[in-house]
Write a protein that holds these residues in place. Structure first.
Motif, short mmCIF file in Angstrom:
data_model
loop_
_atom_site.label_atom_id
_atom_site.label_comp_id
_atom_site.label_asym_id
_atom_site.label_seq_id
_atom_site.Cartn_x
_atom_site.Cartn_y
_atom_site.Cartn_z
N ARG A 193 31.11 6.69 -38.97
CA ARG A 193 31.74 6.01 -40.36
C ARG A 193 31.48 6.90 -41.28
N LYS A 194 30.18 7.56 -41.31
CA LYS A 194 30.20 8.33 -42.46
C LYS A 194 30.96 9.47 -42.66
N LYS A 195 31.31 9.89 -41.18
CA LYS A 195 32.26 11.20 -41.20
C LYS A 195 33.81 10.82 -41.70
N VAL A 196 34.20 9.62 -41.01
CA VAL A 196 35.38 9.36 -41.82
C VAL A 196 35.21 8.79 -43.18
N GLY A 197 34.24 8.15 -43.41
CA GLY A 197 34.25 7.55 -45.01
C GLY A 197 34.22 8.84 -46.12
N SER A 218 23.56 17.68 -41.25
CA SER A 218 22.80 16.69 -40.85
C SER A 218 23.35 15.62 -39.65
N LEU A 219 24.89 15.75 -39.99
CA LEU A 219 25.53 14.69 -39.10
C LEU A 219 25.52 15.30 -37.71
N HIS A 220 25.97 16.83 -37.62
CA HIS A 220 25.98 17.48 -36.46
C HIS A 220 24.67 17.12 -35.55
N LEU A 221 23.63 17.52 -36.19
CA LEU A 221 22.34 17.36 -35.57
C LEU A 221 21.86 16.07 -35.23
N ASP A 222 22.35 15.14 -35.85
CA ASP A 222 21.85 13.73 -35.71
C ASP A 222 22.97 13.10 -34.46
N ILE A 223 24.14 13.70 -34.34
CA ILE A 223 25.09 13.02 -33.17
C ILE A 223 24.56 13.61 -31.94
N LEU A 237 25.31 6.36 -33.54
CA LEU A 237 26.47 7.24 -33.32
C LEU A 237 27.67 6.23 -34.02
N ALA A 238 27.72 5.08 -34.20
CA ALA A 238 29.02 4.33 -34.88
C ALA A 238 28.71 4.63 -36.49
N PRO A 239 27.32 4.41 -36.97
CA PRO A 239 27.17 4.81 -38.53
C PRO A 239 27.72 6.24 -38.71
N GLU A 240 27.21 7.15 -37.99
CA GLU A 240 27.41 8.53 -38.05
C GLU A 240 29.08 8.88 -38.11
N LEU A 266 34.82 14.17 -44.00
CA LEU A 266 34.09 15.48 -43.46
C LEU A 266 34.76 15.98 -42.41
N ARG A 267 34.89 17.35 -42.44
CA ARG A 267 35.59 18.27 -41.20
C ARG A 267 34.53 19.07 -40.58
N PHE A 268 34.56 18.73 -39.35
CA PHE A 268 33.54 19.99 -38.50
C PHE A 268 34.34 21.13 -38.42
N SER A 269 33.41 22.23 -38.29
CA SER A 269 34.32 23.61 -37.80
C SER A 269 34.78 23.33 -36.44
N ASP A 270 35.59 24.27 -35.96
CA ASP A 270 36.09 23.93 -34.74
C ASP A 270 35.18 24.23 -33.79
N GLU A 271 34.34 25.38 -33.74
CA GLU A 271 33.22 25.25 -32.72
C GLU A 271 32.16 24.24 -32.76
N GLY A 272 31.75 23.42 -33.93
CA GLY A 272 31.01 22.45 -34.18
C GLY A 272 31.72 21.25 -33.13
N TYR A 273 32.89 20.96 -33.50
CA TYR A 273 33.76 19.83 -33.03
C TYR A 273 33.61 20.18 -31.52
#
Length: 542
Positions: free
Chosen positions: A424-428, A504-509, A419-422, A431-438
């Motif tokens: 970090r990837k989002k912040v680095g 890929s980030l959504h599914l990994d989390i 989770l932590a690397p994922e 990336l912005r998730f869709s409202d529904e995905g978030y």
């Protein structure tokens, strides 16, 4: 003798009212507790949603105190900021007042039907039906208690002694306010106090003053219940108490005028006390809402954050207790609980980093993970040296403790290396998730944190019913993960840009949170296995 009989009738009616409130609260928690906690946690991104979530949660739980405790726990775990928490509690106060209106709306004739329907649902056995049945039985008993209160106080309303006493109390409003506040504290419910006040024939101004006192006293139980939590949680309940106290001080000089105005107001008559209760809390919400930020900061100056000390080594592994297996197991269990708290903190910090798009909290996650690894190894070494005098039952207990601490270590690894690397990837990458995905991911985070807390309770108490509920939640987690993945693929097919970038980030989390839940929920397996409540395989029998 007549006075004793009347006192017994009133006391019995109040006891039945409190019992009914408790049944509604417990039943709603059993049937929808997880969903209500999720709704409360997810409903605080904006002020109106925070207010509505507090109102709805209180209508379900029939207790603003229960909502306040849930909210304080969210703040303590950094899952909600203090300003939003104050707005939630404003909604909870209005929810309690609406409950009083519903209960006082002359529905006593429906009580037998509610109790019968509740009994039928309760007998069905499934968690949701059983909890809903208990809640309906509790609501029916509340209506019965109001009828008993009306009959029990009939003699008081026509009593010459009360007629002589009321002018004295009416001329000492501060005393009346404190008396009503004490009554609400003793009942642990402002709702019960307001309904009792409504059953008495009091002067208009005195009725409003005593309703103010009931509101003030209703905030005290939550303050007392959060004394063992962190300062951030205590600030929430203290802020709510301060808000109610300011409202009482502002309205009390105008109580007579306010009461007369309410009697002239065109609305269904449910009793002046109930109407004053609703009007006070709506007015308080409208006036205080814009000031919740300054109030939260002001309370913070009086109760600043405490300095937290983190233990670097085992605190409960006593070498001298190894020859007494019972003492050694108790120490090991307490040490594992502390490890579980550290893992829970890692999950909270990771969600905070995800929510704020800030990697700063993840530095503490790395440090906590190293601590968890070291301390779980010390627990394993400690239990391996358990004295030879240990009985078979004590050896089984040590294996159960080892299983849980190993699962906690796996959870720590998933958070630190998954989770932590994922995050970090989002912040680095910005990336912005869709409202529904978030919202789907945040819902999974919240449910995972709730399950972590419940697993800690199951490990400590070995409660079979709680263990069963925890395993049932595994099915909900699996459904939630599958539904989120399916919705994500639908958004991909629709060509949403945010969804494509975060796919890929959504599914990994989602996958990592599901794995965490599997490790956490396994604490319930030994308890249910001993009771013969687990099956060997999930395969359907031919």
């Amino acid at each position: 003798m007549n006075s004793l009989v009347i006192f017994a009738q009133i006391a019995g009616a109040v006891a039945l009212l409190l019992f009914g409130i408790g049944l509604v609260r417990d039943g709603a928690t059993e049937a929808f507790g997880v969903r209500m906690r999720m709704a409360l946690g997810l409903g605080t991104r904006t002020g109106p949603r925070a207010f509505l979530s507090g109102l709805v949660a209180t209508l379900g739980l029939q207790s603003s105190t229960a909502t306040a405790l849930m909210t304080a726990n969210f703040v303590d775990r950094s899952m909600m900021n203090e300003r939003m928490a104050q707005i939630v509690l404003l909604g909870a106060n209005v929810g309690t007042a609406l409950t009083a209106v519903v209960v006082s709306a002359g529905l006593e004739a429906a009580a037998p039907a509610l109790i019968l329907l509740g009994y039928v649902l309760w007998r069905r056995g499934a968690t949701v039906w059983s909890g809903s049945g208990r809640a309906l039985i509790g609501l029916g008993l509340m209506l019965v208690s109001l009828t008993m209160l009306e009959h029990g106080t009939e003699f008081l309303r026509s009593s010459p002694q009360l007629a002589a006493f009321l002018p004295m109390l009416d001329s000492a409003w501060p005393v009346a306010l404190l008396f009503a506040a004490l009554l609400a504290v003793l009942c642990s419910s402002s709702l019960a106090a307001v309904l009792l006040i409504s059953s008495l024939n009091l002067p208009v101004g005195l009725t409003v003053v005593m309703v103010l006192g009931a509101n003030l006293g209703g905030a005290v139980p939550a303050v007392l219940a959060t004394t063992t939590l962190g300062h951030s949680a205590r600030r929430v309940t203290l802020g709510n108490l301060a808000v109610r106290a300011m409202g009482c001080l502002a309205v009390m000089p105008l109580a007579g005028f306010a009461g007369q105005a309410l009697t002239q107001f065109p609305m269904p008559r449910t009793g002046l006390a109930v109407e004053a209760h609703l009007a006070f809390n709506i007015a308080l919400a409208l006036l205080i809402w814009p000031l919740t930020g300054p109030i939260a900061r002001l309370v913070c100056t009086f109760l600043p954050d405490e300095e937290r000390e983190h233990s670097q080594g085992p605190a409960w592994l006593d070498e001298t207790a190894l020859q007494t297996p019972l003492l050694a197991l108790t120490g090991a269990r307490r040490e594992v609980m502390a490890i579980g708290d550290a893992v829970d903190q890692m999950l909270t910090l990771t969600r905070k980093a995800f929510h704020d798009s800030d990697t700063a909290p993840l530095a503490q996650v790395d440090e906590l993970e190293r601590r968890v690894d070291r301390r779980q190894q010390e627990v394993k070494t400690y239990l391996s040296r358990l004295g030879s005098s240990a009985t078979e039952d004590e050896k089984r207990q040590s294996i159960t403790i080892l299983d849980y601490v190993i699962n906690l270590e796996h959870v720590g690894d998933i958070i630190d290396r998954g989770l932590a690397p994922e995050v970090r990837k989002k912040v680095g990458l910005g990336l912005r998730f869709s409202d529904e995905g978030y919202q789907e991911i945040d819902r999974m985070f919240l449910m995972t944190q709730d399950n972590m807390r419940m697993a800690q309770s199951v490990f400590l108490s070995r409660d079979r019913d709680m263990a069963r509920r925890l395993v049932e939640l595994k099915v909900e987690i699996r459904k939630l993960e599958r539904q989120s993945a399916q919705r994500h693929l639908i958004r991909l097919r629709e060509g949403q840009a945010n969804t494509r970038e975060t796919s890929s980030l959504h599914l990994d989390i989602l996958r990592d949170l599901k794995r965490i839940n599997a490790h956490v929920i396994s604490v319930a397996h030994p308890i249910l296995d001993e009771e013969g409540l687990l099956v060997e395989s999930r395969l359907r029998q031919r």
